[in-house]
Design a protein around this motif. Sequence first.
Motif, PDB file in Angstrom:
ATOM      1  N   ASP A  76      -2.032  26.452  15.656  1.00 46.53           N
ATOM      2  CA  ASP A  76      -2.617  25.524  15.185  1.00 46.53           C
ATOM      3  C   ASP A  76      -1.829  24.439  15.511  1.00 46.53           C
ATOM      4  O   ASP A  76      -0.541  24.094  15.249  1.00 46.53           O
ATOM      5  CB  ASP A  76      -2.711  25.552  13.602  1.00 46.53           C
ATOM      6  N   PRO A  77      -2.095  23.198  16.402  1.00 40.59           N
ATOM      7  CA  PRO A  77      -1.407  22.103  16.834  1.00 40.59           C
ATOM      8  C   PRO A  77      -1.041  21.152  15.601  1.00 40.59           C
ATOM      9  O   PRO A  77       0.015  20.551  15.816  1.00 40.59           O
ATOM     10  CB  PRO A  77      -2.278  21.626  17.640  1.00 40.59           C
ATOM     11  N   ASN A  78      -1.477  21.205  14.407  1.00 41.83           N
ATOM     12  CA  ASN A  78      -1.514  20.363  13.458  1.00 41.83           C
ATOM     13  C   ASN A  78      -0.499  21.369  12.366  1.00 41.83           C
ATOM     14  O   ASN A  78      -0.208  20.639  11.408  1.00 41.83           O
ATOM     15  CB  ASN A  78      -2.705  19.869  12.708  1.00 41.83           C
ATOM     16  N   PHE A  79      -0.154  22.501  12.777  1.00 44.18           N
ATOM     17  CA  PHE A  79       0.821  22.923  11.690  1.00 44.18           C
ATOM     18  C   PHE A  79       1.785  23.863  12.349  1.00 44.18           C
ATOM     19  O   PHE A  79       1.535  24.659  13.215  1.00 44.18           O
ATOM     20  CB  PHE A  79      -0.147  24.043  10.942  1.00 44.18           C
ATOM     21  N   SER A  80       3.101  23.673  12.118  1.00 42.83           N
ATOM     22  CA  SER A  80       4.243  24.513  12.644  1.00 42.83           C
ATOM     23  C   SER A  80       4.323  25.739  11.657  1.00 42.83           C
ATOM     24  O   SER A  80       4.701  25.353  10.517  1.00 42.83           O
ATOM     25  CB  SER A  80       5.354  23.552  12.873  1.00 42.83           C
ATOM     26  N   LEU A  81       4.473  27.011  12.284  1.00 41.71           N
ATOM     27  CA  LEU A  81       4.691  28.179  11.506  1.00 41.71           C
ATOM     28  C   LEU A  81       6.257  28.300  11.244  1.00 41.71           C
ATOM     29  O   LEU A  81       6.893  28.456  12.339  1.00 41.71           O
ATOM     30  CB  LEU A  81       3.964  29.338  11.996  1.00 41.71           C
ATOM     31  N   PRO A  82       6.669  28.307  10.044  1.00 42.35           N
ATOM     32  CA  PRO A  82       7.967  28.477   9.844  1.00 42.35           C
ATOM     33  C   PRO A  82       8.531  29.958  10.367  1.00 42.35           C
ATOM     34  O   PRO A  82       7.580  30.912  10.107  1.00 42.35           O
ATOM     35  CB  PRO A  82       8.209  28.677   8.416  1.00 42.35           C
ATOM     36  N   ASP A  83       9.608  30.166  10.858  1.00 45.23           N
ATOM     37  CA  ASP A  83       9.913  31.373  11.441  1.00 45.23           C
ATOM     38  C   ASP A  83      10.146  32.671  10.379  1.00 45.23           C
ATOM     39  O   ASP A  83       9.568  33.864  10.577  1.00 45.23           O
ATOM     40  CB  ASP A  83      11.530  31.398  12.042  1.00 45.23           C
ATOM     41  N   GLU A  84      10.373  32.392   9.147  1.00 42.59           N
ATOM     42  CA  GLU A  84      10.117  33.433   8.052  1.00 42.59           C
ATOM     43  C   GLU A  84       9.024  34.104   7.851  1.00 42.59           C
ATOM     44  O   GLU A  84       8.860  34.832   7.245  1.00 42.59           O
ATOM     45  CB  GLU A  84      11.106  32.784   6.768  1.00 42.59           C
ATOM     46  N   VAL A  85       7.848  33.283   8.355  1.00 43.90           N
ATOM     47  CA  VAL A  85       6.496  33.551   8.026  1.00 43.90           C
ATOM     48  C   VAL A  85       6.099  34.585   9.193  1.00 43.90           C
ATOM     49  O   VAL A  85       5.072  35.402   8.802  1.00 43.90           O
ATOM     50  CB  VAL A  85       5.635  32.459   7.930  1.00 43.90           C
ATOM     51  N   LYS A  86       6.445  34.469  10.487  1.00 44.64           N
ATOM     52  CA  LYS A  86       5.981  35.044  11.661  1.00 44.64           C
ATOM     53  C   LYS A  86       5.643  36.337  11.594  1.00 44.64           C
ATOM     54  O   LYS A  86       4.511  37.085  11.997  1.00 44.64           O
ATOM     55  CB  LYS A  86       6.639  34.436  12.612  1.00 44.64           C
ATOM     56  N   ASP A  87       6.781  37.236  10.806  1.00 47.69           N
ATOM     57  CA  ASP A  87       6.516  38.656  10.808  1.00 47.69           C
ATOM     58  C   ASP A  87       5.602  39.307   9.813  1.00 47.69           C
ATOM     59  O   ASP A  87       5.651  40.287   9.532  1.00 47.69           O
ATOM     60  CB  ASP A  87       7.908  39.363  10.883  1.00 47.69           C
ATOM     61  N   LEU A  88       5.412  38.373   8.800  1.00 46.24           N
ATOM     62  CA  LEU A  88       4.544  38.507   7.473  1.00 46.24           C
ATOM     63  C   LEU A  88       3.096  39.212   8.071  1.00 46.24           C
ATOM     64  O   LEU A  88       2.596  38.583   9.032  1.00 46.24           O
ATOM     65  CB  LEU A  88       4.682  37.510   6.469  1.00 46.24           C
ATOM     66  N   VAL A  89       2.472  40.041   7.301  1.00 50.63           N
ATOM     67  CA  VAL A  89       1.123  40.348   7.485  1.00 50.63           C
ATOM     68  C   VAL A  89       0.105  39.374   7.142  1.00 50.63           C
ATOM     69  O   VAL A  89       0.064  39.224   5.801  1.00 50.63           O
ATOM     70  CB  VAL A  89       1.013  41.881   6.630  1.00 50.63           C
ATOM     71  N   MET A  90      -0.625  39.043   8.130  1.00 51.63           N
ATOM     72  CA  MET A  90      -1.796  38.207   7.991  1.00 51.63           C
ATOM     73  C   MET A  90      -2.956  39.130   7.383  1.00 51.63           C
ATOM     74  O   MET A  90      -3.799  38.688   6.259  1.00 51.63           O
ATOM     75  CB  MET A  90      -2.165  37.429   9.099  1.00 51.63           C
ATOM     76  N   HIS A  91      -3.266  40.177   7.978  1.00 50.16           N
ATOM     77  CA  HIS A  91      -4.323  41.166   7.617  1.00 50.16           C
ATOM     78  C   HIS A  91      -4.050  42.494   8.302  1.00 50.16           C
ATOM     79  O   HIS A  91      -3.556  42.586   9.281  1.00 50.16           O
ATOM     80  CB  HIS A  91      -5.653  40.572   8.483  1.00 50.16           C
ATOM     81  N   THR A  92      -4.577  43.503   7.530  1.00 50.59           N
ATOM     82  CA  THR A  92      -4.784  44.716   8.048  1.00 50.59           C
ATOM     83  C   THR A  92      -5.687  45.581   6.898  1.00 50.59           C
ATOM     84  O   THR A  92      -6.019  44.986   5.932  1.00 50.59           O
ATOM     85  CB  THR A  92      -3.289  45.694   8.056  1.00 50.59           C
ATOM     86  N   ARG A  93      -6.217  46.797   7.332  1.00 49.33           N
ATOM     87  CA  ARG A  93      -7.066  47.538   6.512  1.00 49.33           C
ATOM     88  C   ARG A  93      -6.925  48.940   6.818  1.00 49.33           C
ATOM     89  O   ARG A  93      -6.367  49.396   7.679  1.00 49.33           O
ATOM     90  CB  ARG A  93      -8.455  46.859   6.595  1.00 49.33           C
TER      91      ARG A  93
END
Length: 140
Positions: A40-57
């Motif tokens: 998202d060009p309007n939002f910079s993702l913090p490094d500590e978040v990059k490896d967290l799970v966004m979705h799985t099932r």
Amino acid sequence: MAVNVYINFNGNCREAVEYYSQVFKTEEPQIMTFGEAPKDPNFSLPDEVKDLVMHTRLNIGGSNVMFSDTFPDYPFVVGNNISLAYMSEDEAEIKAAFETLKEGGKVGMDIQETFWSKCYGIVTDRFGIEWQLSLEMNNH
């Protein structure tokens, strides 16, 4: 379409999903991290978040159970970290359900297009139940 359970974790989703996969002898989970999501060009993702799970099932006993880590600074309360996910291939049905559920409730994310759904929203109904409503595209 079925109603699915969606469980949020506080940074330990990957560990929990791998554990549940072993306990219930399911397929190996396919995990998408926040870092793998479209930028998202309007939002910079913090490094500590990059490896967290966004979705799985996982399919547990014939039911889809979906999992995610909460985003840092998003309120996480054990016991309130489960929501119901309603998916339909009918956009009008998704919008009508959202409008009805928000009466006396609280909108968490207004109906909008996301990279995973053309029509997605989050609402807590008047009974305190959080619903995620999502348009599923027929891939046939």
